[in-house]
Design a protein around this motif. Structure first.
Motif, PDB file in Angstrom:
ATOM      1  N   ASP A  69      -7.663   3.320   5.377  1.00 34.58           N
ATOM      2  CA  ASP A  69      -7.132   3.541   3.925  1.00 34.58           C
ATOM      3  C   ASP A  69      -7.992   2.567   2.903  1.00 34.58           C
ATOM      4  N   ILE A  70      -8.077   1.562   3.347  1.00 34.12           N
ATOM      5  CA  ILE A  70      -8.880   0.684   2.367  1.00 34.12           C
ATOM      6  C   ILE A  70     -10.380   1.151   2.060  1.00 34.12           C
ATOM      7  N   ILE A  71     -10.810   1.537   3.069  1.00 30.53           N
ATOM      8  CA  ILE A  71     -12.209   2.094   2.745  1.00 30.53           C
ATOM      9  C   ILE A  71     -12.239   3.242   2.081  1.00 30.53           C
ATOM     10  N   ILE A  72     -11.187   4.323   2.279  1.00 30.25           N
ATOM     11  CA  ILE A  72     -11.373   5.468   1.589  1.00 30.25           C
ATOM     12  C   ILE A  72     -10.854   5.299   0.032  1.00 30.25           C
ATOM     13  N   ARG A  73      -9.988   4.462  -0.242  1.00 30.65           N
ATOM     14  CA  ARG A  73      -9.607   4.070  -1.596  1.00 30.65           C
ATOM     15  C   ARG A  73     -10.922   3.347  -2.373  1.00 30.65           C
ATOM     16  N   PHE A  74     -11.871   2.794  -1.602  1.00 27.90           N
ATOM     17  CA  PHE A  74     -13.004   2.137  -2.279  1.00 27.90           C
ATOM     18  C   PHE A  74     -14.040   2.997  -2.416  1.00 27.90           C
ATOM     19  N   ILE A  75     -14.217   4.078  -1.463  1.00 31.30           N
ATOM     20  CA  ILE A  75     -15.311   5.053  -1.705  1.00 31.30           C
ATOM     21  C   ILE A  75     -14.648   6.388  -2.265  1.00 31.30           C
ATOM     22  N   THR A  76     -13.523   6.603  -2.740  1.00 31.17           N
ATOM     23  CA  THR A  76     -13.054   7.722  -3.358  1.00 31.17           C
ATOM     24  C   THR A  76     -13.889   8.198  -4.833  1.00 31.17           C
ATOM     25  N   PRO A  77     -14.186   7.083  -5.687  1.00 31.28           N
ATOM     26  CA  PRO A  77     -14.810   7.492  -6.990  1.00 31.28           C
ATOM     27  C   PRO A  77     -16.147   8.110  -6.443  1.00 31.28           C
ATOM     28  N   LEU A  78     -16.909   7.449  -5.423  1.00 31.46           N
ATOM     29  CA  LEU A  78     -18.306   8.201  -5.250  1.00 31.46           C
ATOM     30  C   LEU A  78     -18.089   9.473  -4.684  1.00 31.46           C
ATOM     31  N   LEU A  79     -17.115   9.777  -3.849  1.00 37.99           N
ATOM     32  CA  LEU A  79     -16.784  10.968  -3.292  1.00 37.99           C
ATOM     33  C   LEU A  79     -16.396  12.144  -4.126  1.00 37.99           C
ATOM     34  N   ASN A  80     -15.926  11.493  -5.292  1.00 41.50           N
ATOM     35  CA  ASN A  80     -15.510  12.583  -6.407  1.00 41.50           C
ATOM     36  C   ASN A  80     -16.683  12.967  -7.123  1.00 41.50           C
ATOM     37  N   VAL A  81     -17.591  12.117  -7.311  1.00 45.69           N
ATOM     38  CA  VAL A  81     -18.828  12.323  -8.050  1.00 45.69           C
ATOM     39  C   VAL A  81     -19.886  13.326  -7.393  1.00 45.69           C
ATOM     40  N   ILE A  82     -19.829  13.294  -5.778  1.00 40.89           N
ATOM     41  CA  ILE A  82     -20.663  14.250  -5.108  1.00 40.89           C
ATOM     42  C   ILE A  82     -19.833  15.366  -4.766  1.00 40.89           C
ATOM     43  N   GLU A  87      -9.733  14.091   0.584  1.00 39.11           N
ATOM     44  CA  GLU A  87      -8.501  14.160   1.778  1.00 39.11           C
ATOM     45  C   GLU A  87      -9.028  14.594   2.915  1.00 39.11           C
ATOM     46  N   ILE A  88     -10.399  14.832   3.136  1.00 40.06           N
ATOM     47  CA  ILE A  88     -11.015  14.864   4.644  1.00 40.06           C
ATOM     48  C   ILE A  88     -11.411  13.566   5.172  1.00 40.06           C
ATOM     49  N   MET A  89     -11.703  12.620   4.378  1.00 37.65           N
ATOM     50  CA  MET A  89     -12.346  11.352   4.615  1.00 37.65           C
ATOM     51  C   MET A  89     -11.685  10.555   5.996  1.00 37.65           C
ATOM     52  N   PRO A  90     -10.417  10.671   6.215  1.00 44.62           N
ATOM     53  CA  PRO A  90     -10.014  10.173   7.246  1.00 44.62           C
ATOM     54  C   PRO A  90     -10.166  10.826   8.638  1.00 44.62           C
ATOM     55  N   LEU A  91     -10.449  12.136   8.368  1.00 44.33           N
ATOM     56  CA  LEU A  91     -10.809  12.815   9.680  1.00 44.33           C
ATOM     57  C   LEU A  91     -12.429  12.767   9.672  1.00 44.33           C
ATOM     58  N   ALA A  92     -13.040  12.768   8.753  1.00 41.73           N
ATOM     59  CA  ALA A  92     -14.732  12.452   8.981  1.00 41.73           C
ATOM     60  C   ALA A  92     -14.842  10.989   9.342  1.00 41.73           C
ATOM     61  N   MET A  93     -13.925  10.206   9.175  1.00 43.74           N
ATOM     62  CA  MET A  93     -14.417   8.639   9.544  1.00 43.74           C
ATOM     63  C   MET A  93     -13.770   8.631  11.061  1.00 43.74           C
ATOM     64  N   LEU A  94     -12.824   9.176  11.509  1.00 43.02           N
ATOM     65  CA  LEU A  94     -11.946   9.035  12.879  1.00 43.02           C
ATOM     66  C   LEU A  94     -12.724   9.950  13.682  1.00 43.02           C
ATOM     67  N   ARG A  95     -13.206  10.964  13.344  1.00 45.47           N
ATOM     68  CA  ARG A  95     -13.508  12.153  14.296  1.00 45.47           C
ATOM     69  C   ARG A  95     -14.806  11.519  15.193  1.00 45.47           C
ATOM     70  N   PRO A  96     -15.917  10.777  14.831  1.00 42.03           N
ATOM     71  CA  PRO A  96     -16.646  10.403  15.959  1.00 42.03           C
ATOM     72  C   PRO A  96     -16.271   9.227  16.871  1.00 42.03           C
ATOM     73  N   ILE A  97     -15.225   8.812  16.505  1.00 40.95           N
ATOM     74  CA  ILE A  97     -14.568   7.690  17.035  1.00 40.95           C
ATOM     75  C   ILE A  97     -13.197   7.992  18.200  1.00 40.95           C
ATOM     76  N   SER A  98     -12.415   8.961  17.876  1.00 43.34           N
ATOM     77  CA  SER A  98     -11.311   9.525  18.632  1.00 43.34           C
ATOM     78  C   SER A  98     -10.856  10.947  18.467  1.00 43.34           C
ATOM     79  N   GLY A  99     -11.026  11.426  19.792  1.00 37.32           N
ATOM     80  CA  GLY A  99     -10.430  12.882  19.760  1.00 37.32           C
ATOM     81  C   GLY A  99      -9.234  12.990  19.428  1.00 37.32           C
ATOM     82  N   SER A 100      -8.268  12.538  19.851  1.00 39.76           N
ATOM     83  CA  SER A 100      -6.730  12.616  19.954  1.00 39.76           C
ATOM     84  C   SER A 100      -6.461  12.152  18.546  1.00 39.76           C
ATOM     85  N   GLY A 101      -6.963  11.051  17.957  1.00 37.52           N
ATOM     86  CA  GLY A 101      -6.798  10.599  16.632  1.00 37.52           C
ATOM     87  C   GLY A 101      -7.199  11.505  15.582  1.00 37.52           C
TER      88      GLY A 101
END
Length: 174
Positions: A69-82, A87-101
């Motif tokens: 959550d902290i990482i997503i809040r920090f990079i949200t302004p950059l994500l908005n620019v591009i 909303e999909i960042m938690p999935l994008a960050m967790l997908r390489p780590i955990s299938g069930s997560g």
């Protein structure tokens, strides 16, 4: 549709019958071969179990600590620019780590935004175009006792990033 269900019900028994028939034609001791394979499977499970336990503990700590959550809040302004949906960042960050997560996060996205929304479609596409990289590398490399995984990890994470970015681009364009 009934024929498809019927054929899928017969698939596994047919494959087992095919294997046993082939073994008998080759004059193999099919049950002894089966037992030997089962022993090897149990050995593999015991070899990779410490890696899996460590990985699951690390994933649990990461999800429950609030670091994502902290990482997503920090990079949200950059994500908005591009124009990358935050909303999909938690999935994008967790997908390489955990299938069930990542399945839990994707399900949450579907509940909150709907399956037919752009966000829902992007989440579905990400789930289909990426892999649980760290889990896969941990299991396969520990199974065959490979210790130097630096380049495998770099290539795999690059493929995940490409899959995520292309999923977003294609879903937003179409």
């Amino acid at each position: 549709m009934q024929i498809v269900n019927f054929l899928s019900s017969l698939a596994m028994p047919f494959i087992i019958l095919l294997i046993v028939t082939y073994g008998l034609l080759e004059k193999r001791k099919v049950f002894d071969d089966f037992l030997e394979g089962a022993k090897e499977g149990i050995e593999i499970v015991f070899n990779i179990l410490p890696t899996l336990v460590g990985l699951f503990v690390a994933i649990g700590a990461l999800r429950n600590s609030g670091v994502l959550d902290i990482i997503i809040r920090f990079i949200t302004p950059l994500l908005n620019v591009i124009h990358f949906p935050s909303e999909i960042m938690p999935l994008a960050m967790l997908r390489p780590i955990s299938g069930s997560g990542s399945i839990a996060v994707a399900t949450d996205i579907m509940k909150n935004y709907g399956v037919d929304t752009t966000i829902g479609i992007i989440a579905s596409t990400i789930m289909g175009s990426t892999e649980t990289t760290l889990y896969t590398i941990a299991v396969y490399t520990s199974c065959v006792k490979i210790r130097k995984t630096r380049f495998v990890l770099l290539a795999s994470l690059t493929a995940d990033v490409v899959g995520i970015v292309v999923s977003v681009i294609i879903c937003q364009v179409l």
